[in-house]
Design an enzyme around this catalytic site. Structure first.
Site, PDB file in Angstrom:
ATOM      1  N   GLU A 130     -12.568  48.400 -24.840  1.00 49.07           N
ATOM      2  CA  GLU A 130     -11.964  48.114 -23.613  1.00 49.07           C
ATOM      3  C   GLU A 130     -11.321  49.159 -23.037  1.00 49.07           C
ATOM      4  O   GLU A 130     -10.068  48.799 -22.529  1.00 49.07           O
ATOM      5  CB  GLU A 130     -11.316  46.825 -23.694  1.00 49.07           C
ATOM      6  CG  GLU A 130     -12.096  45.543 -24.191  1.00 49.07           C
ATOM      7  CD  GLU A 130     -11.529  44.280 -23.740  1.00 49.07           C
ATOM      8  OE1 GLU A 130     -10.353  44.203 -23.315  1.00 49.07           O
ATOM      9  OE2 GLU A 130     -12.403  43.233 -23.918  1.00 49.07           O
ATOM     10  N   GLU A 168     -17.853  40.933 -28.195  1.00 59.86           N
ATOM     11  CA  GLU A 168     -16.760  39.931 -28.020  1.00 59.86           C
ATOM     12  C   GLU A 168     -17.372  38.903 -26.961  1.00 59.86           C
ATOM     13  O   GLU A 168     -17.656  39.356 -25.817  1.00 59.86           O
ATOM     14  CB  GLU A 168     -15.597  40.653 -27.403  1.00 59.86           C
ATOM     15  CG  GLU A 168     -14.724  41.412 -28.244  1.00 59.86           C
ATOM     16  CD  GLU A 168     -13.338  41.675 -27.891  1.00 59.86           C
ATOM     17  OE1 GLU A 168     -12.737  41.132 -27.251  1.00 59.86           O
ATOM     18  OE2 GLU A 168     -12.932  43.030 -28.303  1.00 59.86           O
TER      19      GLU A 168
END
Ligand code: AHR
Length: 500
Positions: A173, A303
């Site tokens: 991220e 995820e």
């Protein structure tokens, strides 16, 4: 009557076992308490890993495990987690609850866990706050067998033999908690860092995964592919995978909603939001196709899962939530979608394995429960390493005016056991559906089934651990070589079909 068509002779692609992968972060009670209790714990353990949790996970079949984060990864300095435990650095886990991280679970412990689970390893490196040298040395520490400072250090810490790192994530991220970078900035950093993720074992190369988009950030995918895909011919390429993160938070980020207390409208809203992942996969794939027509780079959904409000009375930074039949449907729908896109989706990791978000296991002290999501993963493990078959089911739209969803989803594969495996979900809260399954070019000799069914709020607790559990399903008849059965409302079904 809804018809299910299966072309048993048309194989559509290989289903990587890693599509049913898991994720464990230093977050709340996932690693500590949930998996690792330490050698001195009264909870039965092997080298610190809970025996009950490891046994349940082995039975479910974990193909690959991602660690140490998540956001934690881009603040993790691996040297803090090696050497004698008493001298390991104690620090604050800034992302998750501000608790003390004592680093007692580090690289050696992760490799031990994967050995006990018999799964592949996916290590996520620190690009956000770590140096190129630090990342490079970690790879050397884990995988190099010859004479080198890091190999020597590993040996001094008790492991003469190197380990296999199957996948290595270069940051997490990085558009957010991993450094708030722009896509072009990240892409250039990725090119530099990945250069030093050396492959010391050409026969078991590390697959390198670049940080991909958040949800529908298509510009991120485009920029990273543009900058990182093309590599000189003598290199195998700069990247093997590009990640995608997408969570189902039904009420939106600000008001995610309760895990157990919801109405029918929220049920359909949740499932509708989950189904959106197919549009995301299609769109990101189309962009990747511009650069990579041959699908050399996998889309790694590392995820995904439900994200609700934390259980009342628990630490908000620990992300602990219950798990109901709604989560079971979310799992079944997602795994069917990943199967159908197995030509591009090479790995997916549900978040997270124990005690965090959509977990397969919850623990409380020495107690452990299996969640509805656990049962779905176990029912679907027949697809691991299978060949996807061409299939289609007739559907109608159901739900609320705002959230219309198909009543059924399915995927079908030819398993490594030579049997045909059909997995189906019934998204309706209250309607059963009659199905007629036509299997072209195959003669059905036997059908066995397993079903997970209950009312939408049903879940397991430490006082009532078996409210939701998979049961055998003998409601499928073979009539004129067709499968005739009724899939109950609010259920996930697996049929194992023997053919000749
Ligand atoms: O899974 C929880 C967090 O969600 C992860 O640390 C992060 O990558 C994502 O935002």
């Amino acid at each position: 009557m809804f018809k299910l068509f299966v072309n048993t002779k048309r194989q559509m692609g290989h289903i990587n076992p890693e599509i049913q992968g898991h994720f464990s972060e230093h977050l709340g009670r996932c690693i500590y308490e949930g998996i690792y209790v330490g050698e001195d714990s009264e909870i039965p353990n092997t080298n610190g890993m809970r025996n009950d949790v490891v046994a349940a996970l082995k039975e479910m079949k974990v193909p690959v495990l991602r660690w140490p984060g998540g956001c934690f990864a881009d603040e993790y300095h691996w040297k803090d987690g090696i050497g004698p435990k008493e001298s390991r650095k104690k620090m604050i886990n800034t992302h998750w609850g501000g608790v003390v991280e004592d680093n007692s679970f580090g690289t050696h412990e992760f490799m031990e866990l994967c050995k006990q689970l018999g799964c592949k390893t996916y290590v996520n490196g620190n690009l956000g706050s770590g140096t190129v040298q630090e990342m490079s040395e970690w790879v050397e520490y884990m995988t190099f067998d010859g004479v080198s400072p890091m190999a020597k250090l590993r040996e001094e810490n008790g492991s003469k033999d190197s380990w296999t790192v199957d996948y290595f994530g270069v940051g997490n991220e990085n558009w957010g908690c991993g450094g708030n970078m722009t896509p072009t900035h990240y892409a250039n950093e990725y090119r530099r860092y990945q250069t030093y993720v050396r492959n010391y074992h050409p026969e078991r190369p590390i697959q390198k995964i670049a940080c991909g988009a958040n949800v529908d950030d298509y510009n991120w995918t485009d920029k990273v592919m543009d900058t990182c895909f093309q590599a000189p011919a003598w290199l195998h390429g700069f990247m093997d995978g590009l990640s995608l993160h997408y969570y189902t938070h039904p009420g939106g980020w600000e008001n995610k909603g309760s895990a157990t207390d919801f109405d029918e409208a929220m049920w359909y809203q949740t499932l509708n939001k989950t189904l959106y992942i197919e549009e995301l996969i299609n769109h990101h794939t189309a962009i990747m196709d511009k650069y990579d027509k041959e699908h050399k780079v996998g889309l790694i959904v590392d995820e995904w899962g439900t994200w609700f409000d934390v259980e009342p009375g628990t630490n908000p930074g620990f992300l602990y939530q219950q798990n109901t039949m709604r989560d079971a449907l979310v799992a079944g729908i997602n795994l069917n979608i990943f199967n159908k896109h197995c030509d591009r989706v090479k790995m997916a990791n549900i978040a997270q394995m124990v005690n965090v978000l959509q977990s397969v296991i919850l623990t409380e002290g020495a107690k452990m429960i299996l969640t509805p999501t656990y049962h779905v993963f176990k029912m679907y493990n027949c697809h691991q390493g299978a060949e996807l078959l061409d299939s289609y089911v007739e559907t109608v739209k159901i739900g609320t005016e705002k959230d219309q969803v198909p009543n059924l989803t399915e995927s079908v594969s030819l398993g490594t056991d030579g049997k045909i495996h059909i997995t189906m979900t019934n998204l309706s809260v209250n309607e059963d559906y009659e199905i007629e399954g036509l299997l072209a070019d195959a003669e059905v000799t036997e059908v066995k089934g397993t079903v997970l069914v209950n009312e939408m709020h049903a879940h397991n607790t430490f006082d009532a651990p078996e409210v939701v559990k998979a049961e055998s399903f003998d409601g499928c008849k073979v009539v004129d070589n067709k499968l005739v059965f009724t899939i109950p409302a609010c259920s996930v079904l697996h049929l194992e079909v023997t053919v000749k």
